[in-house]
Design a protein around this motif. Structure first.
Motif, PDB file in Angstrom:
ATOM      1  N   ASN A   1       0.296  -3.362  10.994  1.00  0.00           N
ATOM      2  CA  ASN A   1       0.989  -2.082  11.076  1.00  0.00           C
ATOM      3  C   ASN A   1       1.054  -1.436   9.705  1.00  0.00           C
ATOM      4  OD1 ASN A   1       2.008  -1.104  13.644  1.00  0.00           O
ATOM      5  ND2 ASN A   1       3.118  -3.042  13.800  1.00  0.00           N
ATOM      6  N   HIS A   2       1.409  -0.167   9.709  1.00  0.00           N
ATOM      7  CA  HIS A   2       1.517   0.631   8.491  1.00  0.00           C
ATOM      8  C   HIS A   2       2.651   0.081   7.622  1.00  0.00           C
ATOM      9  CE1 HIS A   2       1.977   4.151   5.957  1.00  0.00           C
ATOM     10  NE2 HIS A   2       0.953   4.747   6.552  1.00  0.00           N
ATOM     11  N   ALA A   3       2.346  -0.156   6.341  1.00  0.00           N
ATOM     12  CA  ALA A   3       3.333  -0.739   5.439  1.00  0.00           C
ATOM     13  C   ALA A   3       4.489   0.208   5.130  1.00  0.00           C
ATOM     14  CB  ALA A   3       2.655  -1.153   4.127  1.00  0.00           C
ATOM     15  N   GLY A   4       4.314   1.497   5.420  1.00  0.00           N
ATOM     16  CA  GLY A   4       5.377   2.448   5.114  1.00  0.00           C
ATOM     17  C   GLY A   4       6.196   2.842   6.331  1.00  0.00           C
ATOM     18  N   THR A   5       5.564   2.909   7.480  1.00  0.00           N
ATOM     19  CA  THR A   5       6.224   3.511   8.649  1.00  0.00           C
ATOM     20  C   THR A   5       6.823   2.475   9.598  1.00  0.00           C
ATOM     21  OG1 THR A   5       4.180   3.521   9.917  1.00  0.00           O
ATOM     22  CG2 THR A   5       4.624   5.462   8.569  1.00  0.00           C
TER      23      THR A   5
ATOM     24  N   ASN B   1      -6.174  -7.620   4.941  1.00  0.00           N
ATOM     25  CA  ASN B   1      -6.122  -7.903   3.498  1.00  0.00           C
ATOM     26  C   ASN B   1      -6.195  -6.648   2.631  1.00  0.00           C
ATOM     27  OD1 ASN B   1      -5.658 -10.116   1.763  1.00  0.00           O
ATOM     28  ND2 ASN B   1      -7.788 -10.085   1.060  1.00  0.00           N
ATOM     29  N   VAL B   2      -5.374  -5.664   2.962  1.00  0.00           N
ATOM     30  CA  VAL B   2      -5.233  -4.475   2.112  1.00  0.00           C
ATOM     31  C   VAL B   2      -3.748  -4.271   1.802  1.00  0.00           C
ATOM     32  CG1 VAL B   2      -7.360  -3.255   2.719  1.00  0.00           C
ATOM     33  CG2 VAL B   2      -5.366  -3.034   4.176  1.00  0.00           C
ATOM     34  N   PRO B   3      -3.455  -3.722   0.605  1.00  0.00           N
ATOM     35  CA  PRO B   3      -2.072  -3.678   0.143  1.00  0.00           C
ATOM     36  C   PRO B   3      -1.120  -2.894   1.051  1.00  0.00           C
ATOM     37  CG  PRO B   3      -3.560  -3.260  -1.693  1.00  0.00           C
ATOM     38  CD  PRO B   3      -4.396  -3.266  -0.442  1.00  0.00           C
ATOM     39  N   ASN B   4      -1.595  -1.835   1.706  1.00  0.00           N
ATOM     40  CA  ASN B   4      -0.671  -0.971   2.446  1.00  0.00           C
ATOM     41  C   ASN B   4      -0.728  -1.159   3.960  1.00  0.00           C
ATOM     42  OD1 ASN B   4      -3.199   0.097   2.552  1.00  0.00           O
ATOM     43  ND2 ASN B   4      -2.559   2.223   2.372  1.00  0.00           N
ATOM     44  N   VAL B   5      -1.188  -2.327   4.381  1.00  0.00           N
ATOM     45  CA  VAL B   5      -1.195  -2.652   5.815  1.00  0.00           C
ATOM     46  C   VAL B   5      -0.589  -4.042   6.002  1.00  0.00           C
ATOM     47  CG1 VAL B   5      -2.629  -3.021   7.856  1.00  0.00           C
ATOM     48  CG2 VAL B   5      -3.260  -1.243   6.222  1.00  0.00           C
ATOM     49  N   ILE B   6       0.350  -4.149   6.934  1.00  0.00           N
ATOM     50  CA  ILE B   6       0.944  -5.454   7.257  1.00  0.00           C
ATOM     51  C   ILE B   6      -0.153  -6.333   7.845  1.00  0.00           C
ATOM     52  CG2 ILE B   6       2.667  -6.628   8.710  1.00  0.00           C
ATOM     53  CD1 ILE B   6       4.155  -3.810   8.684  1.00  0.00           C
ATOM     54  N   ALA B   7      -0.287  -7.541   7.321  1.00  0.00           N
ATOM     55  CA  ALA B   7      -1.390  -8.418   7.734  1.00  0.00           C
ATOM     56  C   ALA B   7      -1.232  -8.840   9.193  1.00  0.00           C
ATOM     57  CB  ALA B   7      -1.444  -9.651   6.833  1.00  0.00           C
TER      58      ALA B   7
ATOM     59  N   GLY C   1       0.398  -7.316   1.638  1.00  0.00           N
ATOM     60  CA  GLY C   1      -0.698  -7.143   2.596  1.00  0.00           C
ATOM     61  C   GLY C   1      -1.962  -7.851   2.179  1.00  0.00           C
TER      62      GLY C   1
ATOM     63  N   GLY D   1       7.836   6.979   5.915  1.00  0.00           N
ATOM     64  CA  GLY D   1       7.401   5.855   5.082  1.00  0.00           C
ATOM     65  C   GLY D   1       5.983   6.032   4.586  1.00  0.00           C
TER      66      GLY D   1
END
Lengths: 411, 411
Positions: free
Chosen positions: A227-231, A274-280, B267, B357
């Motif tokens: 999921n989106h790391a911000g929302t 494996n990207v910083p702004n996505v929940i794994a 992430g 977010g």
């Protein structure tokens, strides 16, 4: 026998450098893989050195090289001593190689100083132990002891897609010939570098191995939701990275509580996407556990997997584990250990009984015949690396212990 | 104005599908990157649709497309409404695109039903927001508001090594022409999909955004010692994976204690050498933290980095963190929020005040002019994916709210 054995330290060093030249890498390491050209040159050059030492030499059907010092009591079985000639890719000069050089120098010394033994002794340069070229380890010891049948190499390919059979036949070995299992081995003696830092840290020079550990390896997969790391508020998350971190923390924290000789390692981890702004969505990690008692391994696994299950339920996430390695612990022969221990004590060498946390040919022989494994120190515990090193004095001391041990057994 | 506005639901769906065709992928997603052929086709086809709706159209110097409905009070500033035309790679049909279609349909409706407004309204199809092709996000809104100067795109290349300047000039845009910053914008209104699941889970149809969060991103590097997984007793280990797992567990566990609206995400994780039977020498992980108050972000960072430092000392391992993103939170205009809120209340639409977010063009405009951001629900919160979806009724409801809002502001 003489209580003091004189060996030329520099000579020992020269022998190590001589063997390390076959497959020397630019980094100062060695790459000598099963049935490659460096392997062939090393084995054939060793054969020549064995001949020069007055041993009768032969290869078996899989490329194990033997140098035989025939005993006077012809009905006695053979004492086998040696280690493996192959290395990992860009490995060190000592792993395996030292055991072969030590055994060859020991036989040479015994023959020159004591002549013909009662029991036959053979030095063996085992063709393969590491599993670096083909996905098959202990091919040398496994073939001699019957762990492997000749057909077990069928269908295996190396990284360049060369088949095991083709690699064998290019060395003049026929993979479809008779089995090479032997029935005449009395015992197996291996001397090896520790590949750990225990002897060095404890300022000891010889380790007498009591057990080679059992190893269990698992792959653990934690599946959550990407999921989106911000929302995505924390309360709506199924964060596989968070859960994986909790499981790893718990598992490693349990180790020392359960047993001081237990070790567990999470060496590999892969997250997706494996990207910083996505929940794994998914995190997969390895778990390597080793101890010399099945019961201790059982206790650890039972405890941590119960916790994994409980946390999986609490987090409403899936946690799966798959075991892909289960190597049983092997005990070294008690009489041989006792004999080795008495020798190092007589020589006043600082020593310890120890567990081997790494696999060795002695564990394959250990289920087949009485076997012994001796360690010399590894500087800083480094191994499988060009930086692998053992001091010349330690190398020499190990050879002297081996000479004394073989003398007691064969003369 | 009429309290009930009739829009054809199917027609809204057709408009979304029409725009999604420019850059449609095999997966049912959309890839429309800044200055690529699909981008060019989409912008020029939108220009045609704007012309057909009776708007006067023009591109600015960076490729932002405007459709202008001139107001009767010529000295009044311009109300700007729209979103971005670019997508992530294999993204969805709604992210950005919905805001453009909604604004175009709103202007078309207003013009047809109410004629010439007092204040000028322009629909804008912003050239770029995602940063998917070049390492530069918010190029469209940033150029209009003066966040970016024209020279800021110099020296940037895409994954195929095409320069930003070359990509611009291939679209007939000159990167060295005058700045495109505008001084005539009265306010900016953006409607966008939520890209999260809060509206859906709370069964609400419109979100009125009060703040767009501040974002801090860090890379944390834990350095231990690589050693053999079997031969290194636990007491001699400097296991970077174990420490990294403890730090991640701690950091994520603190979040909900500090503030219910705070989010933090690890992430990405990379271990080295990342093999099962070697203790990891180095583990690097990302940390993304978001909240709309600097003080909350400060508290979180202070707490966890103090812990990281303490654990680093206890474990005699090195833990370093580097911050590579620091985007400040932006508050949306209070009057516009209040107006939007009163409209959705009058319409009896289940709604909520909420924090965004994710980043949006409205945050760039928000530091430059009064700005508003409205959300419609995202099914299952999915975004940046071909599965991104918003129900037609929600899309339509959002457009009606936008029509009413623009009517109140411009007529």
């Amino acid at each position: 026998m003489k209580t003091s054995i004189e060996l030329d330290t520099k000579e020992v060093g020269k022998w190590m450098e001589w063997l390390a030249a076959f497959g020397a890498t630019e980094n100062g390491g060695v790459t000598r893989l099963l049935y490659d050209e460096n392997w062939r040159l090393a084995q054939h050059s060793l054969l020549q050195k064995m001949n020069e030492a007055g041993l009768s030499t032969y290869f078996d059907g899989v490329g194990n090289l033997f140098g035989r010092l025939e005993g006077s009591l012809v009905k006695e079985k053979t004492i086998l001593t040696g280690s493996h000639i192959d290395t990992v890719i860009d490995g060190g000069k000592y792993d395996g190689a030292y055991g072969i050089i030590a055994s060859l120098l020991a036989l040479d010394y015994l023959k020159r100083h004591y002549g013909i033994p009662k029991k036959t002794i053979e030095v063996v340069s085992l063709c393969e132990e590491e599993g670096s070229r083909f996905p098959l380890a202990f091919w040398g010891s496994g073939s001699i002891t019957g762990k492997y049948m000749r057909g077990d190499c069928k269908g295996l390919y190396d990284a360049r897609n060369i088949s095991f059979s083709h690699a064998m036949s290019s060395m003049g070995l026929q993979s479809d010939r008779e089995q090479v299992k032997r029935a005449d081995i009395d015992c197996f003696i291996e001397i090896h570098i520790e590949q750990g830092a225990v002897l060095e840290k404890e300022q000891e020079s010889i380790g007498v191995v009591s057990h080679i550990v059992g190893q269990r390896r698992f792959t653990v997969k934690v599946t959550g939701e990407s999921n989106h790391a911000g929302t995505t508020p924390m309360c709506y998350r199924k964060d596989s990275m968070h859960l994986a971190a909790e499981l790893i923390t718990y598992a490693i924290n349990q180790v020392t509580d359960i047993d001081s000789q237990l070790v567990a390692t999470v060496g590999k981890i892969v997250a997706s996407p494996n990207v910083p702004n996505v929940i794994a969505k998914e995190v997969t990690f390895s778990l390597d556990v080793r101890h010399h008692q099945e019961e201790v391994l059982d206790n650890f696994c039972k405890k941590i997997f119960a916790y994994f299950k409980q946390k999986s339920i609490e987090a409403s996430m899936n946690v799966e584990w798959e075991q892909w390695m289960d190597i049983k612990a092997v005990e070294m022969d008690a009489d041989l250990r006792e004999l080795a221990h008495s020798i190092v004590q007589e020589m006043d060498i600082p020593n310890r009984k120890m567990i081997s946390g790494a696999g060795h040919d002695a564990q394959v022989f250990g289920t087949y015949c009485p076997s012994a494994l001796l360690f010399v120190p590894s500087v800083a515990g480094v191994s499988h690396s060009p930086e692998e090193h053992t001091n010349l004095e330690d190398l020499k001391r190990g050879i002297i212990v081996l000479i004394k041990l073989l003398h007691r057994l064969a003369y």
